[in-house]
Write a protein that holds these residues in place. Structure first.
Motif, mmCIF file in Angstrom:
data_model
loop_
_atom_site.group_PDB
_atom_site.id
_atom_site.type_symbol
_atom_site.label_atom_id
_atom_site.label_comp_id
_atom_site.label_asym_id
_atom_site.label_seq_id
_atom_site.Cartn_x
_atom_site.Cartn_y
_atom_site.Cartn_z
ATOM 1 N N LYS A 1 74.430 8.942 51.159
ATOM 2 C CA LYS A 1 75.412 9.965 51.513
ATOM 3 C C LYS A 1 74.854 11.345 51.182
ATOM 4 O O LYS A 1 74.234 11.537 50.132
ATOM 5 C CB LYS A 1 76.715 9.720 50.732
ATOM 6 N N ILE A 2 75.048 12.282 52.097
ATOM 7 C CA ILE A 2 74.678 13.679 51.860
ATOM 8 C C ILE A 2 75.924 14.528 52.036
ATOM 9 O O ILE A 2 76.563 14.480 53.094
ATOM 10 C CB ILE A 2 73.589 14.160 52.829
ATOM 11 N N SER A 3 76.281 15.292 51.013
ATOM 12 C CA SER A 3 77.465 16.155 51.073
ATOM 13 C C SER A 3 77.037 17.614 51.047
ATOM 14 O O SER A 3 76.242 18.013 50.185
ATOM 15 C CB SER A 3 78.390 15.887 49.884
ATOM 16 N N LEU A 4 77.554 18.392 51.991
ATOM 17 C CA LEU A 4 77.362 19.844 51.976
ATOM 18 C C LEU A 4 78.673 20.476 51.531
ATOM 19 O O LEU A 4 79.679 20.417 52.237
ATOM 20 C CB LEU A 4 76.965 20.358 53.360
ATOM 21 N N ILE A 5 78.666 21.053 50.352
ATOM 22 C CA ILE A 5 79.851 21.712 49.784
ATOM 23 C C ILE A 5 79.744 23.196 50.106
ATOM 24 O O ILE A 5 78.894 23.899 49.559
ATOM 25 C CB ILE A 5 79.920 21.503 48.256
ATOM 26 N N THR A 6 80.577 23.674 51.029
ATOM 27 C CA THR A 6 80.532 25.091 51.402
ATOM 28 C C THR A 6 81.595 25.914 50.690
ATOM 29 O O THR A 6 81.447 27.120 50.522
ATOM 30 C CB THR A 6 80.706 25.258 52.925
ATOM 31 N N GLU A 7 82.685 25.254 50.293
ATOM 32 C CA GLU A 7 83.760 25.967 49.583
ATOM 33 C C GLU A 7 84.480 24.983 48.685
ATOM 34 O O GLU A 7 84.715 23.830 49.058
ATOM 35 C CB GLU A 7 84.743 26.584 50.579
ATOM 36 N N GLY A 8 84.842 25.441 47.495
ATOM 37 C CA GLY A 8 85.532 24.579 46.546
ATOM 38 C C GLY A 8 84.672 24.299 45.329
ATOM 39 O O GLY A 8 83.440 24.292 45.396
ATOM 40 N N LEU B 1 85.886 22.507 51.311
ATOM 41 C CA LEU B 1 85.361 22.589 52.661
ATOM 42 C C LEU B 1 83.900 22.171 52.717
ATOM 43 O O LEU B 1 83.184 22.204 51.710
ATOM 44 C CB LEU B 1 85.517 24.007 53.207
ATOM 45 N N GLY B 2 83.463 21.817 53.914
ATOM 46 C CA GLY B 2 82.098 21.367 54.126
ATOM 47 C C GLY B 2 82.098 20.076 54.919
ATOM 48 O O GLY B 2 83.070 19.751 55.617
ATOM 49 N N TRP B 3 81.014 19.331 54.810
ATOM 50 C CA TRP B 3 80.889 18.069 55.537
ATOM 51 C C TRP B 3 80.147 17.055 54.672
ATOM 52 O O TRP B 3 79.502 17.421 53.688
ATOM 53 C CB TRP B 3 80.085 18.250 56.827
#
Length: 302
Positions: free
Chosen positions: A51-58, A95-97
């Protein structure tokens, strides 16, 4: 020992979303979601997928193995099947994906490419990369392209998605502190490779015989990228393990197969749409890369 969460378990947890099917092209599995799509309070256990998570906000705390990491800025987080982890949010907006995939998915074309070879996925290495504004924008663009491609009907979209996944890993690799500090030239190599693969992918699918492929040779791409073709070949081979010609040949072959299967265009029309000067050149190219002539391939799939 705590139960290992499978991909099937993951989908069952999606409240009210039991209709979701495993997106699969026959070899491995891949999917992508906005981070707000699922409950962020995942239990602390192992999964049987990457799993790869991109955290853009939070903001939040990542519990990973025996450590906890406080996240208060954009970041990439990499998890693997060997190590349990969970995410504890500390702010309302998340937010993010994130994308999940099996190793079989990413290796289905290039068996020399293994995520286990990269430090972000290895046991005992740092699984988190903090991002500046530019890196966040670049990675957000790739994830948006993945989301867009996932909803498309393009027959070879999973091949395209593998390239996007490799781009994320390579973008992360050049930002990885221990590697980035050793060799700044890696940044330039990955940047050129990224733009080459993006130029290549953005040409497909071919939808009109009156709009043929514009970039088909190594020279075409080198000129567009303002680099010498030998340098382009060198950096693409360094980053991906395959040279520029192999990437071009593979994508054109895949597009040719899609056109032969899904259109009523003649072999001559397909040849010209893929910018071959003569249909005989296309036939020779196709036979070399697919193992049969275009007409034989079309008869086989009917």
């Amino acid at each position: 020992m705590k139960k290992i969460e499978t991909i099937q378990d993951f989908y069952k947890k999606l409240s009210g979303n039991n209709h979701i099917k495993l997106n699969n092209d026959g070899i491995g599995h891949f999917n992508v979601f906005p981070r707000g799509y699922c409950s962020p309070t995942a239990s602390f256990h192992r999964r049987d997928f990457f799993k790869i998570s991109l955290i853009t906000e939070g903001t939040g705390v990542i519990h990973f193995a025996n450590e906890s990491f406080t996240i208060n800025q954009p970041a990439l987080f990499f998890s693997n099947p060997l190590i349990p982890h969970s995410w504890e949010p500390t702010s309302p907006n998340q937010l993010g994906w994130f994308c999940l995939f099996t190793e079989e998915f990413i290796q289905s074309w290039d068996h020399s490419f293994s995520v286990k070879n990269y430090p972000m996925f290895r046991r005992g290495e740092n699984p988190i990369i903090l991002l500046d504004e530019e890196a966040t924008e670049d990675l957000s663009y790739i994830f948006r392209k993945i989301m867009q491609e996932m909803s498309s009907d393009y027959i070879y979209k999973y091949s395209k998605l593998r390239n996007y996944l490799q781009l994320i890993i390579h973008e992360a690799l050049k930002l990885y502190p221990e590697i980035g500090s050793r060799n700044k030239q890696i940044d330039a190599a990955h940047r050129i490779t990224y733009h080459f693969l993006e130029l290549l992918e953005n040409q497909f699918p071919i939808e009109n015989t009156d709009m043929p492929l514009k970039l088909r040779t190594v020279q075409d791409f080198a000129l567009k990228l303002s680099v010498h073709e030998n340098h382009l070949n060198s950096v693409v081979k360094e980053v991906t393990g395959k040279n520029t010609s192999q990437h071009i040949a593979f994508r054109i072959s895949e597009e040719a197969k899609a056109l032969l299967k899904n259109t009523n265009w003649t072999v001559t029309e397909i040849a010209y749409s893929l910018s071959f000067e003569y249909p005989s050149h296309f036939t020779s190219f196709f036979k070399k890369n697919v193992g049969m002539s275009p007409k034989e391939y079309r008869l086989k799939i009917i």
